[in-house]
Scaffold this active site. Structure first.
Site, PDB file in Angstrom:
ATOM      1  CB  SER A   1      -2.520  26.044 -26.811  1.00 22.78           C
ATOM      2  OG  SER A   1      -3.139  26.312 -25.559  1.00 22.78           O
ATOM      3  N   GLY A   2       0.118  24.861 -24.810  1.00 27.80           N
ATOM      4  CA  GLY A   2       1.236  25.390 -24.029  1.00 27.80           C
ATOM      5  C   GLY A   2       2.576  24.803 -24.445  1.00 27.80           C
TER       6      GLY A   2
ATOM      7  CE  LYS B   1       0.964  22.198 -11.479  1.00 23.13           C
ATOM      8  NZ  LYS B   1       0.590  21.528 -12.725  1.00 23.13           N
TER       9      LYS B   1
ATOM     10  CE1 TYR C   1       2.238  25.731 -11.227  1.00 23.14           C
ATOM     11  CE2 TYR C   1       4.227  25.078 -10.049  1.00 23.14           C
ATOM     12  CZ  TYR C   1       3.442  25.049 -11.191  1.00 23.14           C
ATOM     13  OH  TYR C   1       3.870  24.334 -12.290  1.00 23.14           O
TER      14      TYR C   1
ATOM     15  NE  ARG D   1      15.198  27.160 -10.011  1.00 25.17           N
ATOM     16  CZ  ARG D   1      15.584  27.599  -8.814  1.00 25.17           C
ATOM     17  NH1 ARG D   1      16.610  27.028  -8.203  1.00 25.17           N
ATOM     18  NH2 ARG D   1      14.946  28.587  -8.214  1.00 25.17           N
TER      19      ARG D   1
HETATM   20  P1  NAP Z   1       1.875  27.009 -20.513  1.00 28.75           P
HETATM   21  O1  NAP Z   1       2.776  27.100 -21.685  1.00 28.75           O
HETATM   22  O2  NAP Z   1       1.624  28.223 -19.693  1.00 28.75           O
HETATM   23  O3  NAP Z   1       0.469  26.447 -21.023  1.00 28.75           O
HETATM   24  C1  NAP Z   1      -0.613  26.345 -20.152  1.00 28.75           C
HETATM   25  C2  NAP Z   1      -1.721  25.612 -20.858  1.00 28.75           C
HETATM   26  O4  NAP Z   1      -2.832  25.484 -19.973  1.00 28.75           O
HETATM   27  C3  NAP Z   1      -2.230  26.337 -22.107  1.00 28.75           C
HETATM   28  O5  NAP Z   1      -2.592  25.369 -23.065  1.00 28.75           O
HETATM   29  C4  NAP Z   1      -3.458  27.058 -21.584  1.00 28.75           C
HETATM   30  O6  NAP Z   1      -4.429  27.309 -22.600  1.00 28.75           O
HETATM   31  C5  NAP Z   1      -3.987  26.021 -20.592  1.00 28.75           C
HETATM   32  N1  NAP Z   1      -4.827  26.603 -19.566  1.00 28.75           N
HETATM   33  C6  NAP Z   1      -4.447  27.472 -18.590  1.00 28.75           C
HETATM   34  N2  NAP Z   1      -5.503  27.804 -17.824  1.00 28.75           N
HETATM   35  C7  NAP Z   1      -6.566  27.131 -18.339  1.00 28.75           C
HETATM   36  C8  NAP Z   1      -7.942  27.063 -17.987  1.00 28.75           C
HETATM   37  N3  NAP Z   1      -8.434  27.757 -16.953  1.00 28.75           N
HETATM   38  N4  NAP Z   1      -8.766  26.286 -18.743  1.00 28.75           N
HETATM   39  C9  NAP Z   1      -8.280  25.601 -19.795  1.00 28.75           C
HETATM   40  N5  NAP Z   1      -6.994  25.588 -20.158  1.00 28.75           N
HETATM   41  C10 NAP Z   1      -6.148  26.363 -19.450  1.00 28.75           C
HETATM   42  O7  NAP Z   1       2.361  25.892 -19.506  1.00 28.75           O
HETATM   43  P2  NAP Z   1       3.438  24.727 -19.676  1.00 28.75           P
HETATM   44  O8  NAP Z   1       4.759  25.316 -19.331  1.00 28.75           O
HETATM   45  O9  NAP Z   1       3.235  24.016 -20.964  1.00 28.75           O
HETATM   46  O10 NAP Z   1       3.050  23.770 -18.460  1.00 28.75           O
HETATM   47  C11 NAP Z   1       2.339  22.563 -18.654  1.00 28.75           C
HETATM   48  C12 NAP Z   1       2.355  21.789 -17.353  1.00 28.75           C
HETATM   49  O11 NAP Z   1       3.702  21.522 -16.998  1.00 28.75           O
HETATM   50  C13 NAP Z   1       1.733  22.545 -16.186  1.00 28.75           C
HETATM   51  O12 NAP Z   1       0.948  21.661 -15.432  1.00 28.75           O
HETATM   52  C14 NAP Z   1       2.935  23.033 -15.395  1.00 28.75           C
HETATM   53  O13 NAP Z   1       2.633  23.163 -14.042  1.00 28.75           O
HETATM   54  C15 NAP Z   1       3.922  21.916 -15.652  1.00 28.75           C
HETATM   55  N6  NAP Z   1       5.341  22.292 -15.524  1.00 28.75           N
HETATM   56  C16 NAP Z   1       5.865  23.313 -16.286  1.00 28.75           C
HETATM   57  C17 NAP Z   1       7.203  23.635 -16.130  1.00 28.75           C
HETATM   58  C18 NAP Z   1       7.850  24.734 -16.950  1.00 28.75           C
HETATM   59  O14 NAP Z   1       9.047  25.017 -16.733  1.00 28.75           O
HETATM   60  N7  NAP Z   1       7.151  25.368 -17.892  1.00 28.75           N
HETATM   61  C19 NAP Z   1       8.015  22.920 -15.224  1.00 28.75           C
HETATM   62  C20 NAP Z   1       7.448  21.877 -14.484  1.00 28.75           C
HETATM   63  C21 NAP Z   1       6.110  21.591 -14.638  1.00 28.75           C
HETATM   64  P3  NAP Z   1      -4.361  28.665 -23.510  1.00 28.75           P
HETATM   65  O15 NAP Z   1      -3.113  28.568 -24.325  1.00 28.75           O
HETATM   66  O16 NAP Z   1      -5.584  28.618 -24.319  1.00 28.75           O
HETATM   67  O17 NAP Z   1      -4.321  29.795 -22.525  1.00 28.75           O
HETATM   68  P1  GDP Z   2      11.745  28.569 -10.461  1.00 29.91           P
HETATM   69  O1  GDP Z   2      12.594  27.393 -10.777  1.00 29.91           O
HETATM   70  O2  GDP Z   2      10.351  28.203 -10.125  1.00 29.91           O
HETATM   71  O3  GDP Z   2      12.391  29.451  -9.429  1.00 29.91           O
HETATM   72  O4  GDP Z   2      11.584  29.346 -11.794  1.00 29.91           O
HETATM   73  P2  GDP Z   2      12.140  30.555 -12.638  1.00 29.91           P
HETATM   74  O5  GDP Z   2      12.460  29.992 -13.961  1.00 29.91           O
HETATM   75  O6  GDP Z   2      11.123  31.636 -12.598  1.00 29.91           O
HETATM   76  O7  GDP Z   2      13.434  31.192 -11.914  1.00 29.91           O
HETATM   77  C1  GDP Z   2      14.626  30.555 -11.725  1.00 29.91           C
HETATM   78  C2  GDP Z   2      15.722  31.460 -11.224  1.00 29.91           C
HETATM   79  O8  GDP Z   2      16.088  32.375 -12.257  1.00 29.91           O
HETATM   80  C3  GDP Z   2      15.497  32.306  -9.961  1.00 29.91           C
HETATM   81  O9  GDP Z   2      16.642  32.181  -9.170  1.00 29.91           O
HETATM   82  C4  GDP Z   2      15.406  33.741 -10.499  1.00 29.91           C
HETATM   83  O10 GDP Z   2      15.872  34.704  -9.575  1.00 29.91           O
HETATM   84  C5  GDP Z   2      16.324  33.660 -11.708  1.00 29.91           C
HETATM   85  N1  GDP Z   2      16.062  34.688 -12.740  1.00 29.91           N
HETATM   86  C6  GDP Z   2      16.973  35.597 -13.206  1.00 29.91           C
HETATM   87  N2  GDP Z   2      16.404  36.395 -14.098  1.00 29.91           N
HETATM   88  C7  GDP Z   2      15.119  35.986 -14.261  1.00 29.91           C
HETATM   89  C8  GDP Z   2      14.044  36.426 -15.078  1.00 29.91           C
HETATM   90  O11 GDP Z   2      14.147  37.366 -15.860  1.00 29.91           O
HETATM   91  N3  GDP Z   2      12.865  35.739 -14.962  1.00 29.91           N
HETATM   92  C9  GDP Z   2      12.715  34.675 -14.106  1.00 29.91           C
HETATM   93  N4  GDP Z   2      11.541  34.044 -14.055  1.00 29.91           N
HETATM   94  N5  GDP Z   2      13.716  34.251 -13.294  1.00 29.91           N
HETATM   95  C10 GDP Z   2      14.907  34.896 -13.377  1.00 29.91           C
END
Ligand code: NAP
Ligand code: GDP
Length: 321
Positions: A14-15, A148, A144, A216
């Site tokens: 769902s994420g 990982k 975190y 980034r």
């Molecule tokens: P997200 O939108 O926060 O979604 C998290 C998902 O994990 C949701 O489906 C949530 O379910 C589920 N979840 C969380 N805790 C749980 C638990 N205790 N039991 C069962 N399900 C659980 O995250 P995302 O951004 O899609 O991230 C997905 C993966 O990509 C993660 O492993 C993250 O570390 C990795 N990642 C993300 C980013 C980024 O920028 N977002 C970057 C690099 C890597 P519910 O919706 O039901 O709560």
């Molecule tokens: P990171 O790549 O794990 O550091 O993830 P983030 O997406 O949280 O943040 C990236 C950068 O964006 C950092 O340098 C923050 O200081 C900057 N930033 C500026 N405004 C925001 C904000 O409103 N939320 C977050 N999350 N970061 C912000």
């Protein structure tokens, strides 16, 4: 993958990333659902993966042949800084439960999701897959990051001891539909879109955290989803694979803010709060290994067209869709 019936379980369905994978499976002619495949998208309502019994019950119910493991406690810089212990424990437990059951239930392949923030803070650039454990991660999200990193350790050990085919990918920052727009716990793109929206609505200043100087690489969630599916089907190694846009497409946080202001037509006051943290200055990742692997599969031309800079097309597309 064999033409026999496959059950592909997507944890975290769902994420942001899970929804993108579902979209690609349901809509893409090349990376979409194949005959004999059943895709199952889990949410936390199907069971709390922190709980060993709930995790086992899920594996008993679905008997997956393949797992894309996304579920995690995920947050941006400020969420992580406030709760390093929770990010460490929850993710360690979720990952241990999922991989243990994958082994117990004879899952043929698991692809787990890491993140570029696991890389050492003090390092040389670009960072590649061989450097994951070469020095401590940035202090802001060490909980975190360490949890990982341990997935890579477990993948290696499961393979060594039991011959399991468990691997991982390392995406850069992700954005797209179904992102988390929380004002504190979100990543930068959804967080700033929400803040810009509120500034517009309330006639208040749009304030970004930090200096705007950190760099980034951003990947659009549906591009990442295709690469994820490619990894599940084609990637043969246990060691991680970085899923990233090219190094040259790295952008500053100021550029991200400028793009959001432009895309949303915001005309008000716009500034930085330099008392707030910047986090890691940069974590420039190399996609050399990915390019090499995909080129072997004669797929690189298509892939290049997915890996576009967010400013050029993706951000505009996303904010208007
Ligand atoms: P997200 O939108 O926060 O979604 C998290 C998902 O994990 C949701 O489906 C949530 O379910 C589920 N979840 C969380 N805790 C749980 C638990 N205790 N039991 C069962 N399900 C659980 O995250 P995302 O951004 O899609 O991230 C997905 C993966 O990509 C993660 O492993 C993250 O570390 C990795 N990642 C993300 C980013 C980024 O920028 N977002 C970057 C690099 C890597 P519910 O919706 O039901 O709560
Ligand atoms: P990171 O790549 O794990 O550091 O993830 P983030 O997406 O949280 O943040 C990236 C950068 O964006 C950092 O340098 C923050 O200081 C900057 N930033 C500026 N405004 C925001 C904000 O409103 N939320 C977050 N999350 N970061 C912000």
């Amino acid at each position: 993958m064999s033409p026999a019936k496959s059950v592909i379980l997507v944890t975290g369905g769902s994420g942001l990333v899970g929804k993108a994978i579902q979209w690609v499976v349901e809509n893409d002619s090349k990376y979409g659902q194949r005959e004999g495949e059943e895709w199952v998208y889990l949410t936390s309502k199907d069971g709390n993966l922190i709980d060993p019994a709930a995790t086992k019950a899920i594996f008993e119910k679905y008997r997956p042949t393949h797992v894309i493991h996304l579920a995690a406690k995920v947050g941006g810089l400020f969420g992580n800084m406030a709760a390093n212990l929770d990010y460490f424990r929850d993710n360690l437990l979720i990952n241990d439960n999922v991989l243990h059951n994958a082994k117990e239930f004879g899952v043929k392949k698991v692809v787990s999701c890491l993140s570029t923030c696991i890389f050492p803070d003090k390092t040389t650039y670009p960072i590649d897959e061989t450097m994951v454990h070469q020095g401590p991660p940035h202090d802001s999200n060490y909980g975190y990051s360490h949890s990982k990193r341990m997935v890579d350790v477990m993948n290696r050990a499961y393979n060594q001891q039991y011959g399991c085919n468990f691997t991982s990918v390392i995406p850069t920052n992700v954005f797209g539909p179904h992102d988390n727009f929380h004002l504190v716990n979100s990543h930068v793109i959804p967080g700033l879109i929400h803040k810009c929206y509120l500034a517009q609505e309330n006639g208040t200043p749009f304030i970004m955290a930090g200096t705007g100087r950190p760099l980034r690489q951003f990947i659009y969630s549906r591009d990442l989803a295709k690469l994820f599916i490619w990894t599940l089907r084609e990637y043969k190694e246990i060691t991680p694979l970085i899923l990233s846009v090219p190094e040259e497409e790295e952008v500053s946080i100021k550029q991200v803010g400028d793009s959001i202001v432009k895309a949303m037509g915001y005309t008000g006051d716009y500034r930085f709060d330099t008392s707030k943290a910047d986090g890691q200055y940069k974590k420039t990742a190399s996609n050399k290994k990915l390019k090499k692997k995909i080129r072997k599969g004669l797929d690189w031309k298509t892939t290049l067209s997915w890996l576009r800079a967010p400013e050029k097309e993706n951000l505009g597309y996303w904010t208007h869709s």
